[in-house]
Design a protein around this motif. Structure first.
Motif, PDB file in Angstrom:
ATOM      1  N   ILE A   3     -13.331  -7.807  -2.393  1.00  0.00           N
ATOM      2  CA  ILE A   3     -12.398  -6.734  -2.741  1.00  0.00           C
ATOM      3  C   ILE A   3     -11.476  -6.466  -1.552  1.00  0.00           C
ATOM      4  O   ILE A   3     -10.264  -6.318  -1.712  1.00  0.00           O
ATOM      5  N   ILE A   4     -12.050  -6.434  -0.367  1.00  0.00           N
ATOM      6  CA  ILE A   4     -11.251  -6.198   0.838  1.00  0.00           C
ATOM      7  C   ILE A   4     -10.258  -7.333   1.051  1.00  0.00           C
ATOM      8  O   ILE A   4      -9.095  -7.099   1.382  1.00  0.00           O
ATOM      9  N   LYS A   5     -10.702  -8.566   0.815  1.00  0.00           N
ATOM     10  CA  LYS A   5      -9.799  -9.712   0.979  1.00  0.00           C
ATOM     11  C   LYS A   5      -8.641  -9.640  -0.004  1.00  0.00           C
ATOM     12  O   LYS A   5      -7.497  -9.929   0.356  1.00  0.00           O
ATOM     13  N   ASP A   6      -8.940  -9.263  -1.249  1.00  0.00           N
ATOM     14  CA  ASP A   6      -7.881  -9.139  -2.250  1.00  0.00           C
ATOM     15  C   ASP A   6      -6.885  -8.052  -1.863  1.00  0.00           C
ATOM     16  O   ASP A   6      -5.668  -8.228  -2.005  1.00  0.00           O
ATOM     17  N   LEU A   7      -7.402  -6.932  -1.370  1.00  0.00           N
ATOM     18  CA  LEU A   7      -6.511  -5.852  -0.946  1.00  0.00           C
ATOM     19  C   LEU A   7      -5.656  -6.279   0.237  1.00  0.00           C
ATOM     20  O   LEU A   7      -4.481  -5.931   0.324  1.00  0.00           O
ATOM     21  N   LYS A   8      -6.237  -7.052   1.141  1.00  0.00           N
ATOM     22  CA  LYS A   8      -5.469  -7.544   2.288  1.00  0.00           C
ATOM     23  C   LYS A   8      -4.369  -8.495   1.846  1.00  0.00           C
ATOM     24  O   LYS A   8      -3.264  -8.482   2.398  1.00  0.00           O
ATOM     25  N   LYS A   9      -4.655  -9.318   0.833  1.00  0.00           N
ATOM     26  CA  LYS A   9      -3.628 -10.227   0.308  1.00  0.00           C
ATOM     27  C   LYS A   9      -2.488  -9.431  -0.313  1.00  0.00           C
ATOM     28  O   LYS A   9      -1.313  -9.751  -0.109  1.00  0.00           O
ATOM     29  N   GLN A  10      -2.828  -8.404  -1.087  1.00  0.00           N
ATOM     30  CA  GLN A  10      -1.802  -7.563  -1.696  1.00  0.00           C
ATOM     31  C   GLN A  10      -0.974  -6.869  -0.616  1.00  0.00           C
ATOM     32  O   GLN A  10       0.248  -6.764  -0.736  1.00  0.00           O
ATOM     33  N   HIS A  11      -1.639  -6.402   0.432  1.00  0.00           N
ATOM     34  CA  HIS A  11      -0.958  -5.741   1.539  1.00  0.00           C
ATOM     35  C   HIS A  11       0.037  -6.695   2.186  1.00  0.00           C
ATOM     36  O   HIS A  11       1.175  -6.332   2.492  1.00  0.00           O
ATOM     37  N   LYS A  12      -0.393  -7.937   2.394  1.00  0.00           N
ATOM     38  CA  LYS A  12       0.474  -8.939   3.013  1.00  0.00           C
ATOM     39  C   LYS A  12       1.687  -9.242   2.127  1.00  0.00           C
ATOM     40  O   LYS A  12       2.814  -9.379   2.613  1.00  0.00           O
ATOM     41  N   LYS A  13       1.460  -9.326   0.806  1.00  0.00           N
ATOM     42  CA  LYS A  13       2.565  -9.574  -0.119  1.00  0.00           C
ATOM     43  C   LYS A  13       3.576  -8.434  -0.076  1.00  0.00           C
ATOM     44  O   LYS A  13       4.790  -8.672  -0.096  1.00  0.00           O
ATOM     45  N   LEU A  14       3.082  -7.204  -0.033  1.00  0.00           N
ATOM     46  CA  LEU A  14       3.988  -6.057   0.052  1.00  0.00           C
ATOM     47  C   LEU A  14       4.780  -6.088   1.358  1.00  0.00           C
ATOM     48  O   LEU A  14       5.963  -5.762   1.381  1.00  0.00           O
ATOM     49  N   GLU A  15       4.118  -6.481   2.426  1.00  0.00           N
ATOM     50  CA  GLU A  15       4.788  -6.577   3.715  1.00  0.00           C
ATOM     51  C   GLU A  15       5.931  -7.591   3.670  1.00  0.00           C
ATOM     52  O   GLU A  15       7.021  -7.348   4.191  1.00  0.00           O
ATOM     53  N   ILE A  16       5.693  -8.711   3.007  1.00  0.00           N
ATOM     54  CA  ILE A  16       6.729  -9.734   2.867  1.00  0.00           C
ATOM     55  C   ILE A  16       7.895  -9.205   2.041  1.00  0.00           C
ATOM     56  O   ILE A  16       9.067  -9.409   2.399  1.00  0.00           O
ATOM     57  N   GLU A  17       7.592  -8.502   0.954  1.00  0.00           N
ATOM     58  CA  GLU A  17       8.650  -7.925   0.117  1.00  0.00           C
ATOM     59  C   GLU A  17       9.468  -6.905   0.903  1.00  0.00           C
ATOM     60  O   GLU A  17      10.690  -6.849   0.781  1.00  0.00           O
TER      61      GLU A  17
END
Length: 57
Positions: A3-17
């Motif tokens: 769950i933490i890894k998935d949230l970190k991936k989403q966080h990274k995607k938002l950062e890129i956007e």
């Protein structure tokens, strides 16, 4: 833990956007792009808070 890894991936995607919109705002200063940027930053902070809460447990 996944769950933490998935949230970190989403966080990274938002950062890129956010970076893409920030670059676009150098030339495009419309209120729409500003609102999008503001909303993305809010979502990013919410995800960061969730990650911090889950990692402390």
């Amino acid at each position: 833990m996944s769950i933490i890894k998935d949230l970190k991936k989403q966080h990274k995607k938002l950062e890129i956007e956010i970076k893409k919109i920030t670059k676009a705002r150098l030339n495009d200063r419309t209120s729409t792009s500003w609102r999008e940027l503001k909303e993305l930053k809010k979502k990013k902070l919410q995800l960061k808070d969730k990650i911090a809460k889950l990692s402390n447990k």
